[in-house]
Structure formats: structure tokens, C-alpha cells
Design a protein around this motif. Structure first.
Motif, PDB file in Angstrom:
ATOM      1  N   VAL A 263       0.338  -7.063  -1.201  1.00 17.75           N
ATOM      2  CA  VAL A 263       0.863  -5.738  -0.878  1.00 17.75           C
ATOM      3  C   VAL A 263       0.098  -4.662  -1.657  1.00 17.75           C
ATOM      4  CG1 VAL A 263       2.923  -4.272  -0.979  1.00 17.75           C
ATOM      5  CG2 VAL A 263       3.107  -6.643  -0.227  1.00 17.75           C
TER       6      VAL A 263
ATOM      7  N   ASN B 299      -0.854  -4.851   3.781  1.00 16.02           N
ATOM      8  CA  ASN B 299      -0.299  -3.548   3.413  1.00 16.02           C
ATOM      9  C   ASN B 299      -0.731  -2.428   4.364  1.00 16.02           C
ATOM     10  OD1 ASN B 299      -2.833  -2.526   2.620  1.00 16.02           O
ATOM     11  ND2 ASN B 299      -2.500  -2.971   0.458  1.00 16.02           N
ATOM     12  N   SER B 300      -1.186  -2.804   5.547  1.00 15.38           N
ATOM     13  CA  SER B 300      -1.644  -1.785   6.499  1.00 15.38           C
ATOM     14  C   SER B 300      -0.499  -1.050   7.188  1.00 15.38           C
ATOM     15  CB  SER B 300      -2.563  -2.414   7.557  1.00 15.38           C
ATOM     16  OG  SER B 300      -1.883  -3.391   8.322  1.00 15.38           O
TER      17      SER B 300
ATOM     18  N   ASP C 261       0.081   7.654  -3.037  1.00 17.08           N
ATOM     19  CA  ASP C 261      -0.409   6.384  -3.571  1.00 17.08           C
ATOM     20  C   ASP C 261       0.319   6.154  -4.896  1.00 17.08           C
ATOM     21  OD1 ASP C 261      -2.740   4.391  -2.814  1.00 17.08           O
ATOM     22  OD2 ASP C 261      -2.886   4.642  -4.968  1.00 17.08           O
TER      23      ASP C 261
ATOM     24  N   ARG D  60       8.585   6.201   7.231  1.00 16.46           N
ATOM     25  CA  ARG D  60       7.379   6.185   6.408  1.00 16.46           C
ATOM     26  C   ARG D  60       7.656   5.639   5.008  1.00 16.46           C
ATOM     27  NH1 ARG D  60       4.034   5.167   3.632  1.00 16.46           N
ATOM     28  NH2 ARG D  60       2.005   6.127   3.183  1.00 16.46           N
TER      29      ARG D  60
ATOM     30  N   SER E 132       1.545   6.328   8.631  1.00 17.76           N
ATOM     31  CA  SER E 132       0.913   7.621   8.348  1.00 17.76           C
ATOM     32  C   SER E 132       0.220   8.159   9.607  1.00 17.76           C
ATOM     33  CB  SER E 132      -0.105   7.480   7.212  1.00 17.76           C
ATOM     34  OG  SER E 132       0.526   7.507   5.953  1.00 17.76           O
TER      35      SER E 132
ATOM     36  N   ALA F 154       6.591   0.067  -2.443  1.00 15.88           N
ATOM     37  CA  ALA F 154       6.280  -1.053  -1.548  1.00 15.88           C
ATOM     38  C   ALA F 154       6.993  -2.328  -1.986  1.00 15.88           C
ATOM     39  CB  ALA F 154       4.775  -1.276  -1.486  1.00 15.88           C
TER      40      ALA F 154
ATOM     41  N   GLY G  50       1.567   0.958   5.817  1.00 16.64           N
ATOM     42  CA  GLY G  50       1.632   2.319   5.298  1.00 16.64           C
ATOM     43  C   GLY G  50       0.725   3.271   6.051  1.00 16.64           C
TER      44      GLY G  50
ATOM     45  N   THR H 274       4.944   0.428   4.106  1.00 16.06           N
ATOM     46  CA  THR H 274       4.041  -0.559   3.512  1.00 16.06           C
ATOM     47  C   THR H 274       4.759  -1.880   3.288  1.00 16.06           C
ATOM     48  OG1 THR H 274       2.791   1.212   2.429  1.00 16.06           O
ATOM     49  CG2 THR H 274       2.477  -1.014   1.591  1.00 16.06           C
TER      50      THR H 274
ATOM     51  N   ASN I 209      -3.491  -3.070  -3.267  1.00  8.59           N
ATOM     52  CA  ASN I 209      -4.880  -3.009  -2.837  1.00  8.59           C
ATOM     53  C   ASN I 209      -5.764  -3.783  -3.810  1.00  8.59           C
ATOM     54  OD1 ASN I 209      -4.806  -1.194  -0.505  1.00  8.59           O
ATOM     55  ND2 ASN I 209      -4.143   0.364  -1.955  1.00  8.59           N
TER      56      ASN I 209
ATOM     57  N   LYS J 246      -8.980  -1.436   6.571  1.00 10.62           N
ATOM     58  CA  LYS J 246      -7.558  -1.522   6.907  1.00 10.62           C
ATOM     59  C   LYS J 246      -7.259  -0.809   8.225  1.00 10.62           C
ATOM     60  CE  LYS J 246      -5.175  -0.938   3.268  1.00 10.62           C
ATOM     61  NZ  LYS J 246      -4.454  -0.312   2.140  1.00 10.62           N
TER      62      LYS J 246
ATOM     63  N   ASP K 233      -4.909  -7.905   1.669  1.00  7.88           N
ATOM     64  CA  ASP K 233      -4.389  -6.543   1.585  1.00  7.88           C
ATOM     65  C   ASP K 233      -4.698  -5.709   2.823  1.00  7.88           C
ATOM     66  OD1 ASP K 233      -7.096  -6.641   1.028  1.00  7.88           O
ATOM     67  OD2 ASP K 233      -6.993  -5.444  -0.806  1.00  7.88           O
TER      68      ASP K 233
END
Length: 458
Positions: A341, A368-369, A148, A188, A375, A224, A371, A192, A343, A96, A364
Motif C-alpha cells: 500500500v 495502491n492505485s 500524500d 476519495r 483522484s 491508507a 488513490g 487508496t 510507494n 501506476k 505498489d
């Protein structure tokens, strides 16, 4: 769902490298290195419970690959955490980060616990206890955790504070996903879901969709899932179904997503860490206990998570846990587009079925990268001491998501492969460049032959 062990999840994830390697420009040695996590730590966390008893929890942290930078990945609190699952999640994070083009490798962690059974004080002791056990394994330039499943900004704040106490200095850059007052980044919380939203908007542009004509179902209504639902709803997409761990609701006319989010996030008391309600608590049933109007457009017919996956929709968004779409149910999934979305929600065997049916899967490691990208922004801001506006964060994220989506989509079209293979190919090319820069057999085996002889002196 089909029967597979959690160790199979890791092997299944690694197997996707082999398919992508055919299309990537890489040294075989680079591929071999990515098959194995660099390091894995198992810890026991003693926690004094509120009743005075002592309970021991098992936790894990994995650093998969740090060739491109410090490892990066979330910590989940869940009763089904397993080392094979954590290894797979760390591997996906490596890919990712490479897809997004950010200077991180993949890491992941987890604790075997049902956090909803803990009091707030017990949860804090567990969070701090985990950091106490892994403090020598993580660090701002080594391994940077994040939230998570069933972890959140408050828990990240506890963890950052504990690490800072151990190091005797303030270290906001050791953890991302923190509360804003403790060094968190604006933007933040929805990163996601927003990243997935930007992918869907690119599909809309390429396929000339009218959003109001697109029916969407979302499995998983946590952070998410809620944010991608909110953003799509604001653009007039018709979201007909949502679900969480206890079940889902369906409404053909479309759901009032802001109202559904409000209902979902209600807590039994102000001290609750997690929402007390499920999206399926208020079906069209005329219930009186929850004081909901049966005609409320955030309320629908109760369905199961399995039924949601099989609804006749245009876009299906699995945003829950891994291994939800397998050979047991893939043939009953009619959606023409799946945006992952979560993993690893789709097994490799199910991928083959989707390919035969012509289903487009936005994988994924791309979808969903957002997030991990934000970060990275948070980590960068912590290290510089300069913080960006929310609009700056959104625009920087949009630039990355749009660029990488279109690069992968074009690679898929050029190579005539599925989008997941294209995404892994893209990641492998970047990873291979970094690994080969340190030297592989291609370099060392030719060293003697290419070393120039010394010129004799006169």
C-alpha cells in the motif's frame, strides 16, 4: 535497513523497467524516454513564523512523463524529502496511472519540513507559499497535485484556493483530494486503502480463502492503512498487528480496528492538524494517564516497526514509507503474501529474495492505485461540474481495480514471472503505445524508404 542513498531509490525504480521490457511489446526508444523525468523544479519557500522570524523551506515538484495526459501525483511534507526520492515517486506514478488505464502521467512533489513542529497558521503559510512558487509549473491540464504523506484535504483546500487567487478564477480541477465542500469527491478519503482491499478480495476469490483464517499485519496506520484495516476487519479478517511512525501493537486474538482507529485519531485539541497519539501509546500496561482499559481489544503488546514486518502472518501490508523491506530483513519475513500500500516499500534485491521464497508481492503500482484513480474521478467531476454518489465512486473504482488485478495476475501466470514484473510489463505496453503514436525511430528511420514517389502529371 541496508544503506542506500535516496538517489539509489530512483535508479532502483528505473531498473525495474529493464526487467519488464523483456516481456513487453515496446520500442527501445520508448524505454529510453521513461528513464528521465520531463521536468523538475526546486523552490525556496519563505515563511513568516509565529514568533516573527523568517524561515526558508526547500521544496520540489517533478513531472516525469505526460505522454498519456497531465502529470498527477501527491505533495508530501516530510523532513526526509529529497529530489531523488521525488523523482522515484513521480516515476512510480507514471507506471501506476498506466496500470490503472487512466489518462494521466506521473508527477510528485514535496517540502523538507517536519509539519508536526508547525502551528496551524505556519502550516497554512507554508502550503500557500509552496503553490505560489510552483504555480507556473502546475495546472489542471499540465500537472495536478494531490495529498500524500502528512498532507490532507484541508491542506489541499488551501493550495487550491491559493492557485485560484493567482489565476483570478476558481480552479477546483488543479488539486485533488480536497474537502467535499470545496469540490472534493465522495469516496476519495478511503480510495487508496479500498483499492488495496479490492485486490485482496480478488486473491480471496482466486484462492478460496476463509477471511477469519487469514492473519494480517499492517505497517503504517495513516489514512491508507486505517481504511484497508477497517474494510478487512469488517470482512472478519484477523488483523493482529498495526503500527505507525512511533511503533506498533500486536494482539494474537486480533485487534478491534474501529476502536484502534478511534484511539489513534484522538487529538490533543480541536485545532490540531495531526493526531496527537500513536497506536502504541496504550499497550497492555495498566496505564492510567490515557484512561484506557487494559483489556480493551484495541490494545496489545508494544512492538517495533521492524518486528511487525517479521511477524508470522499470512498477509503483510506495508503502508508506511518506501524502502522498508531490503536485503537486511527480507529473509526474516515469513508472510506468504505482501500487499504494497506504500510507494516503493520493497527494494529490487529484496524482490529477488521474495521470488526465490515464492512470496507473492502485489506491487505498489497496482495495490495502491486506487488513490490516483479516484483522484482522476475527482478531476473529471470538477471539470464537468457533475458530481457522483459515493456508491458510484466505489463501483467505478472496484471495476477498474478488479479488471487490472486480473489482467496482471493472468499475465504473471502466462509468462511465469513475478507479479511486479507483470505489472510493469502491463504499464510499459500502454506507455509504449502512447509514445509510439507520436513517432519513434522505427517510424522516422523508414520514412524515406516508405514515402511514395510523386506521380508525374501529364
Amino acid at each position: 535497513m541496508e544503506s542506500r542513498t535516496v538517489d539509489d531509490i530512483f535508479q532502483d525504480a528505473i531498473g525495474r523497467l529493464d526487467r519488464a521490457a523483456e516481456y513487453a511489446d515496446l520500442d527501445g526508444e520508448a524505454l529510453e524516454r521513461l528513464r528521465y523525468p520531463k521536468a523538475m523544479l526546486q523552490v525556496s519557500i519563505p515563511v513568516r513564523m509565529d514568533d516573527g522570524s523568517l524561515k526558508i523551506f526547500q521544496g520540489y515538484r517533478v513531472r516525469h512523463d505526460d505522454t498519456r495526459g497531465p502529470t498527477k501525483g501527491g505533495i508530501r511534507f516530510h523532513p526526509n524529502v529529497h529530489p531523488g526520492e521525488v523523482k522515484a515517486l513521480a516515476f512510480w506514478m507514471t507506471c501506476k496511472c498506466a496500470v490503472a488505464g487512466i489518462p494521466f502521467g506521473g508527477g510528485k512533489g514535496g517540502v523538507i519540513v517536519d509539519p508536526k513542529q508547525l502551528s496551524r497558521m505556519e502550516l497554512e503559510r507554508l502550503s500557500r507559499g509552496f503553490i505560489e512558487q510552483v504555480a507556473d509549473f502546475i495546472g489542471p491540464e499540465t500537472d495536478v497535485p494531490a495529498p500524500d504523506v502528512y498532507t490532507n484535504p484541508m491542506i489541499m483546500g488551501w493550495m487550491m484556493d491559493e492557485y485560484s487567487k493567482i489565476r483570478r478564477r476558481r480552479t477546483p480541477d488543479v488539486i485533488t483530494g480536497k474537502p467535499i465542500p470545496l469540490g472534493g469527491s465522495l469516496g476519495r478519503d478511503d480510495a487508496t486503502g479500498r483499492g488495496a482491499y479490492y485486490c485482496i478480495k480478488e486473491l480471496e476469490r482466486r484462492r478460496a480463502w476463509k477471511p477469519a483464517d487469514i492473519r494480517v499485519a499492517i505497517q503504517g496506520f495513516g489514512n491508507a492503512g486505517q481504511h484497508v484495516a477497517r474494510l478487512l476487519h469488517n470482512d472478519a479478517y484477523r488483523i493482529v498487528a498495526i503500527s505507525d511512525s512511533r511503533g506498533g501493537i500486536f494482539r494474537e486474538q486480533g485487534l478491534d480496528i474501529p476502536r484502534a482507529i478511534e484511539l489513534k485519531n484522538q487529538r490533543a485539541s480541536v485545532s490540531d492538524v495531526y493526531p496527537a497519539r500513536s497506536v502504541c501509546d496504550c499497550p497492555i500496561c495498566g496505564c492510567t494517564e490515557c484512561h484506557c482499559n487494559p483489556q480493551d481489544s484495541a490494545i496489545g503488546d508494544v512492538i517495533s516497526n521492524a518486528e511487525l514486518l517479521e511477524l508470522d502472518v499470512d498477509v503483510l501490508i506495508p503502508a508506511a514509507l518506501e524502502n522498508q523491506i531490503t536485503t537486511d530483513n527480507v529473509e526474516r519475513i515469513p508472510a506468504s503474501i505482501v500487499v504494497e500500500v506504500a510507494n516503493g516499500p520493497t527494494s529490487s534485491d529484496a524482490d529477488e529474495s521474495f521470488a526465490r521464497k515464492g512470496t507473492l508481492v502485489v506491487p505498489d503500482i497496482l495495490a495502491n492505485s486506487g488513490g490516483v484513480t479516484v483522484s482522476y474521478f475527482e478531476w473529471t467531476q470538477n471539470r464537468s461540474g457533475y458530481y457522483w454518489t459515493e456508491n458510484e465512486v466505489h463501483e467505478r473504482l472496484r471495476t477498474i481495480m478488479v479488471r487490472e488485478f486480473n489482467t496482471i495476475y493472468d499475465l504473471m501466470t502466462e509468462k511465469q514471472i513475478d507479479m511486479r514484473t507483470a505489472a510493469y510489463t502491463h504499464a510499459l505496453n500502454r506507455l509504449s503505445d502512447a509514445i509510439e503514436a507520436q513517432g519513434t525511430s522505427r517510424f522516422f528511420s523508414n520514412h524515406i524508404a516508405h514515402t511514395p514517389k510523386e506521380t508525374p502529371t501529364t
